[in-house]
Design a protein around this motif. Sequence first.
Motif, PDB file in Angstrom:
ATOM      1  N   TRP A  80       5.628   0.240  22.141  1.00  0.00           N
ATOM      2  CA  TRP A  80       5.266   0.314  20.720  1.00  0.00           C
ATOM      3  C   TRP A  80       6.534   0.193  19.897  1.00  0.00           C
ATOM      4  O   TRP A  80       7.571   0.759  20.245  1.00  0.00           O
ATOM      5  CB  TRP A  80       4.579   1.641  20.411  1.00  0.00           C
ATOM      6  N   SER A  81       6.450  -0.565  18.809  1.00  0.00           N
ATOM      7  CA  SER A  81       7.623  -0.771  17.957  1.00  0.00           C
ATOM      8  C   SER A  81       7.297  -0.392  16.525  1.00  0.00           C
ATOM      9  O   SER A  81       6.271  -0.819  15.992  1.00  0.00           O
ATOM     10  CB  SER A  81       8.066  -2.235  17.999  1.00  0.00           C
ATOM     11  N   PRO A  82       8.158   0.382  15.887  1.00  0.00           N
ATOM     12  CA  PRO A  82       7.946   0.704  14.474  1.00  0.00           C
ATOM     13  C   PRO A  82       8.279  -0.500  13.612  1.00  0.00           C
ATOM     14  O   PRO A  82       8.898  -1.462  14.083  1.00  0.00           O
ATOM     15  CB  PRO A  82       8.934   1.849  14.232  1.00  0.00           C
ATOM     16  N   PRO A  83       7.879  -0.502  12.347  1.00  0.00           N
ATOM     17  CA  PRO A  83       8.280  -1.590  11.441  1.00  0.00           C
ATOM     18  C   PRO A  83       9.791  -1.782  11.465  1.00  0.00           C
ATOM     19  O   PRO A  83      10.552  -0.810  11.545  1.00  0.00           O
ATOM     20  CB  PRO A  83       7.794  -1.088  10.072  1.00  0.00           C
ATOM     21  N   ARG A  84      10.238  -3.029  11.405  1.00  0.00           N
ATOM     22  CA  ARG A  84      11.658  -3.334  11.610  1.00  0.00           C
ATOM     23  C   ARG A  84      12.568  -2.630  10.605  1.00  0.00           C
ATOM     24  O   ARG A  84      13.643  -2.160  10.963  1.00  0.00           O
ATOM     25  CB  ARG A  84      11.874  -4.849  11.529  1.00  0.00           C
ATOM     26  N   ASP A  85      12.148  -2.568   9.343  1.00  0.00           N
ATOM     27  CA  ASP A  85      13.026  -1.958   8.342  1.00  0.00           C
ATOM     28  C   ASP A  85      13.215  -0.467   8.614  1.00  0.00           C
ATOM     29  O   ASP A  85      14.317   0.067   8.475  1.00  0.00           O
ATOM     30  CB  ASP A  85      12.470  -2.172   6.933  1.00  0.00           C
ATOM     31  N   LEU A  86      12.148   0.198   9.050  1.00  0.00           N
ATOM     32  CA  LEU A  86      12.243   1.625   9.366  1.00  0.00           C
ATOM     33  C   LEU A  86      13.087   1.845  10.614  1.00  0.00           C
ATOM     34  O   LEU A  86      13.902   2.763  10.676  1.00  0.00           O
ATOM     35  CB  LEU A  86      10.849   2.215   9.561  1.00  0.00           C
ATOM     36  N   ALA A  87      12.901   0.996  11.626  1.00  0.00           N
ATOM     37  CA  ALA A  87      13.667   1.123  12.865  1.00  0.00           C
ATOM     38  C   ALA A  87      15.153   0.926  12.595  1.00  0.00           C
ATOM     39  O   ALA A  87      16.002   1.660  13.122  1.00  0.00           O
ATOM     40  CB  ALA A  87      13.179   0.104  13.884  1.00  0.00           C
ATOM     41  N   ALA A  88      15.483  -0.056  11.761  1.00  0.00           N
ATOM     42  CA  ALA A  88      16.886  -0.335  11.458  1.00  0.00           C
ATOM     43  C   ALA A  88      17.521   0.801  10.671  1.00  0.00           C
ATOM     44  O   ALA A  88      18.675   1.180  10.915  1.00  0.00           O
ATOM     45  CB  ALA A  88      16.994  -1.644  10.677  1.00  0.00           C
ATOM     46  N   ALA A  89      16.772   1.370   9.740  1.00  0.00           N
ATOM     47  CA  ALA A  89      17.309   2.434   8.890  1.00  0.00           C
ATOM     48  C   ALA A  89      17.612   3.695   9.677  1.00  0.00           C
ATOM     49  O   ALA A  89      18.535   4.442   9.338  1.00  0.00           O
ATOM     50  CB  ALA A  89      16.332   2.737   7.757  1.00  0.00           C
ATOM     51  N   ASN A  90      16.858   3.942  10.734  1.00  0.00           N
ATOM     52  CA  ASN A  90      17.005   5.180  11.503  1.00  0.00           C
ATOM     53  C   ASN A  90      17.587   4.968  12.892  1.00  0.00           C
ATOM     54  O   ASN A  90      17.626   5.913  13.679  1.00  0.00           O
ATOM     55  CB  ASN A  90      15.648   5.876  11.638  1.00  0.00           C
ATOM     56  N   HIS A  91      18.018   3.746  13.197  1.00  0.00           N
ATOM     57  CA  HIS A  91      18.479   3.419  14.553  1.00  0.00           C
ATOM     58  C   HIS A  91      17.406   3.792  15.584  1.00  0.00           C
ATOM     59  O   HIS A  91      17.726   4.212  16.693  1.00  0.00           O
ATOM     60  CB  HIS A  91      19.797   4.128  14.876  1.00  0.00           C
ATOM     61  N   GLU A  92      16.163   3.670  15.181  1.00  0.00           N
ATOM     62  CA  GLU A  92      14.990   3.993  16.008  1.00  0.00           C
ATOM     63  C   GLU A  92      14.888   5.471  16.353  1.00  0.00           C
ATOM     64  O   GLU A  92      14.099   5.848  17.217  1.00  0.00           O
ATOM     65  CB  GLU A  92      14.973   3.145  17.290  1.00  0.00           C
ATOM     66  N   CYS A  93      15.668   6.318  15.699  1.00  0.00           N
ATOM     67  CA  CYS A  93      15.590   7.766  15.938  1.00  0.00           C
ATOM     68  C   CYS A  93      14.521   8.354  15.021  1.00  0.00           C
ATOM     69  O   CYS A  93      14.745   8.493  13.809  1.00  0.00           O
ATOM     70  CB  CYS A  93      16.942   8.425  15.680  1.00  0.00           C
ATOM     71  N   LEU A  94      13.380   8.688  15.593  1.00  0.00           N
ATOM     72  CA  LEU A  94      12.236   9.165  14.814  1.00  0.00           C
ATOM     73  C   LEU A  94      11.671  10.435  15.452  1.00  0.00           C
ATOM     74  O   LEU A  94      11.539  10.523  16.672  1.00  0.00           O
ATOM     75  CB  LEU A  94      11.151   8.099  14.735  1.00  0.00           C
ATOM     76  N   SER A  95      11.316  11.387  14.624  1.00  0.00           N
ATOM     77  CA  SER A  95      10.760  12.642  15.121  1.00  0.00           C
ATOM     78  C   SER A  95       9.278  12.474  15.428  1.00  0.00           C
ATOM     79  O   SER A  95       8.637  11.494  15.007  1.00  0.00           O
ATOM     80  CB  SER A  95      10.944  13.740  14.071  1.00  0.00           C
ATOM     81  N   LEU A  96       8.720  13.456  16.136  1.00  0.00           N
ATOM     82  CA  LEU A  96       7.285  13.428  16.439  1.00  0.00           C
ATOM     83  C   LEU A  96       6.487  13.408  15.144  1.00  0.00           C
ATOM     84  O   LEU A  96       5.480  12.682  15.040  1.00  0.00           O
ATOM     85  CB  LEU A  96       6.917  14.650  17.286  1.00  0.00           C
ATOM     86  N   GLU A  97       6.904  14.176  14.150  1.00  0.00           N
ATOM     87  CA  GLU A  97       6.193  14.204  12.872  1.00  0.00           C
ATOM     88  C   GLU A  97       6.226  12.839  12.190  1.00  0.00           C
ATOM     89  O   GLU A  97       5.233  12.409  11.585  1.00  0.00           O
ATOM     90  CB  GLU A  97       6.818  15.263  11.951  1.00  0.00           C
ATOM     91  N   GLN A  98       7.360  12.145  12.281  1.00  0.00           N
ATOM     92  CA  GLN A  98       7.442  10.802  11.697  1.00  0.00           C
ATOM     93  C   GLN A  98       6.536   9.826  12.437  1.00  0.00           C
ATOM     94  O   GLN A  98       5.860   8.996  11.824  1.00  0.00           O
ATOM     95  CB  GLN A  98       8.893  10.313  11.725  1.00  0.00           C
ATOM     96  N   PHE A  99       6.511   9.924  13.769  1.00  0.00           N
ATOM     97  CA  PHE A  99       5.616   9.068  14.539  1.00  0.00           C
ATOM     98  C   PHE A  99       4.152   9.304  14.165  1.00  0.00           C
ATOM     99  O   PHE A  99       3.363   8.366  14.101  1.00  0.00           O
ATOM    100  CB  PHE A  99       5.813   9.299  16.041  1.00  0.00           C
ATOM    101  N   GLU A 100       3.799  10.564  13.920  1.00  0.00           N
ATOM    102  CA  GLU A 100       2.425  10.867  13.519  1.00  0.00           C
ATOM    103  C   GLU A 100       2.054  10.142  12.237  1.00  0.00           C
ATOM    104  O   GLU A 100       0.911   9.709  12.055  1.00  0.00           O
ATOM    105  CB  GLU A 100       2.264  12.380  13.327  1.00  0.00           C
ATOM    106  N   GLN A 101       3.013   9.985  11.340  1.00  0.00           N
ATOM    107  CA  GLN A 101       2.747   9.339  10.059  1.00  0.00           C
ATOM    108  C   GLN A 101       2.663   7.823  10.174  1.00  0.00           C
ATOM    109  O   GLN A 101       1.857   7.185   9.483  1.00  0.00           O
ATOM    110  CB  GLN A 101       3.845   9.722   9.054  1.00  0.00           C
ATOM    111  N   ILE A 102       3.467   7.221  11.042  1.00  0.00           N
ATOM    112  CA  ILE A 102       3.588   5.760  11.043  1.00  0.00           C
ATOM    113  C   ILE A 102       2.917   5.082  12.229  1.00  0.00           C
ATOM    114  O   ILE A 102       2.826   3.847  12.259  1.00  0.00           O
ATOM    115  CB  ILE A 102       5.074   5.329  10.998  1.00  0.00           C
ATOM    116  N   PHE A 103       2.435   5.850  13.212  1.00  0.00           N
ATOM    117  CA  PHE A 103       1.871   5.221  14.408  1.00  0.00           C
ATOM    118  C   PHE A 103       0.695   4.331  14.040  1.00  0.00           C
ATOM    119  O   PHE A 103      -0.207   4.737  13.303  1.00  0.00           O
ATOM    120  CB  PHE A 103       1.435   6.266  15.421  1.00  0.00           C
ATOM    121  N   ASN A 104       0.710   3.111  14.568  1.00  0.00           N
ATOM    122  CA  ASN A 104      -0.313   2.130  14.245  1.00  0.00           C
ATOM    123  C   ASN A 104      -0.525   1.240  15.464  1.00  0.00           C
ATOM    124  O   ASN A 104       0.432   0.722  16.037  1.00  0.00           O
ATOM    125  CB  ASN A 104       0.140   1.292  13.041  1.00  0.00           C
TER     126      ASN A 104
END
Length: 533
Positions: free
Chosen positions: A326-350
């Motif tokens: 699974w890949s997050p949107p590119r702009d979000l991945a680039a901004a966070n170096h793909e470092c995302l918390s479980l809470e963030q994944f809950e919001q953006i998972f698609n």
Amino acid sequence: MSFRTFYRRFHGTPDLSSILPKKSLVSRKPSRDIHPKYPVRTRFAPSPTGMLHMGSLRTALYNYLLARNTGGKFILRLEDTDQNRLAQGAEENIYDSLRWCKLQYDEGPMLGGPFGPYRQSERAEIYRSHISTLLESGHAYRCFCPKERLELLRESARKLQPPTTASYDRHCAHLSLDKIKQNLDNGMGYTVRLRAPEKYPIIHDLLYGALDIQPQVNANDVRYDDPILVKSDNLPTYHFANVIDDHLMKITHVIRGEEWLPSTQKHLAIYNAFGWSPPQFIHIPLLTTIEDKKLSKRKGDSSVMNLKGKGILPEALVNFSVLFGWSPPRDLAAANHECLSLEQFEQIFNLNYLTKGNAKIDEKKLWFFNKHYLQLQIESQLSKVTEQVIVLAQSQYGRDLATAEKVTTILQKCGKALSTIHEFNSTFSYFFERPNYDIINSVQDYLATRDLQQELRILEEFQNGIDTTDTEQLIKHIKEKLNIPKRLIFECLRFALAGSKSGAKVPILVDILGTGETHKRLDEACRYLKNRI
């Protein structure tokens, strides 16, 4: 084993382009919107036959995230009907692993819910009533054939040209009611088989689209792919219990590994036999090793709790696992170096951002994530990290050397060098014991390429000024006086004070060691160099 490999091996199909898309044609995002717009009910249904491993954790995560993102429910169900394969401690390991990763289920064992019980071994009456329904409707029948006869049928099916995986001849499907009653009265053991349709239903997978998976048959020797629904011990098979439970628990979406695709058409046939609507299926690619081997829960290296024991943090493991498939949107991945918390994944998972093709585990990225989250812990929960590290440090260096104050200072000033707390002792050993220059390979390699007279002069200059001058200013002074690069000075001091080991900047190294200890190490290094000149 990937689905492609599985299909080739057992169905003898040389070209699967009509069944699964070619990798080169697979886009990152599906051409249609497959993400649900309503609260879903998902489930994670592990078998307690081994320790929960990364592949299973990823499956649990995707089901959990889909439920949380849509405001739905996430159910835990234990598929424990195969009593011979149950492993001691495996059920507790499932609970511990999910709890450690902060995956809270809404219904399940120990918690309950409106559609329990949530252990299949406790649902025997439910399965019995539903198998009776299929027997009465003619969609299932009792099979009294002994194991020896079934094995002969399987062997003969394999020898056919072409071979077939549909091996049963439906001998027992034609028994009269009197014969069945006689067998039952005589206590003859039996299984219950599904009367498979002539053609299995098309699988409508949200990720792969429509898939037509049929068993290979031999027209000259017709056999039937009638899966067993109830075993001779009266316990249901995975295929049967899985369908009954998903229907009764109102599961709307099933996310599971690609290896289950060859079973899905059987599940759809069972749904049809009951007249039920199936859930939506999403089969995700396998997690494999670099050698392209499927991860095994019976090999402890990839188990969740084994990784915990190595110092992996739950935030890092969750981050790492979600991104394999699974890949997050590119702009979000680039901004966070793909470092995302479980809470963030809950919001953006698609579901639209699921990917295809096996994901090979590369631990380098796992350690990258772990280093990131460990730094966050050191910044925000220093006392908690210190408590854990003190135990490790004092076990090796003793209470007098590894004081709480010293360990805290090292973590504050040098913690960025760590990927896990278990690296503390080896990385920062020079803070607790003086280097033995003779046995450190990095020292020998370093000195082999150096002007030892210059090295000695640098150390003597530094020692003469350390009591009265700031370390940075002293290094600047030596640079100008000897007309040499700062890099050479830093490397020389690191040799003397830390045995050429990295992890702490030289000014910090001097500050933590203190002036007295720094003098002693400079004295030893100077003597060592004089003996080699």
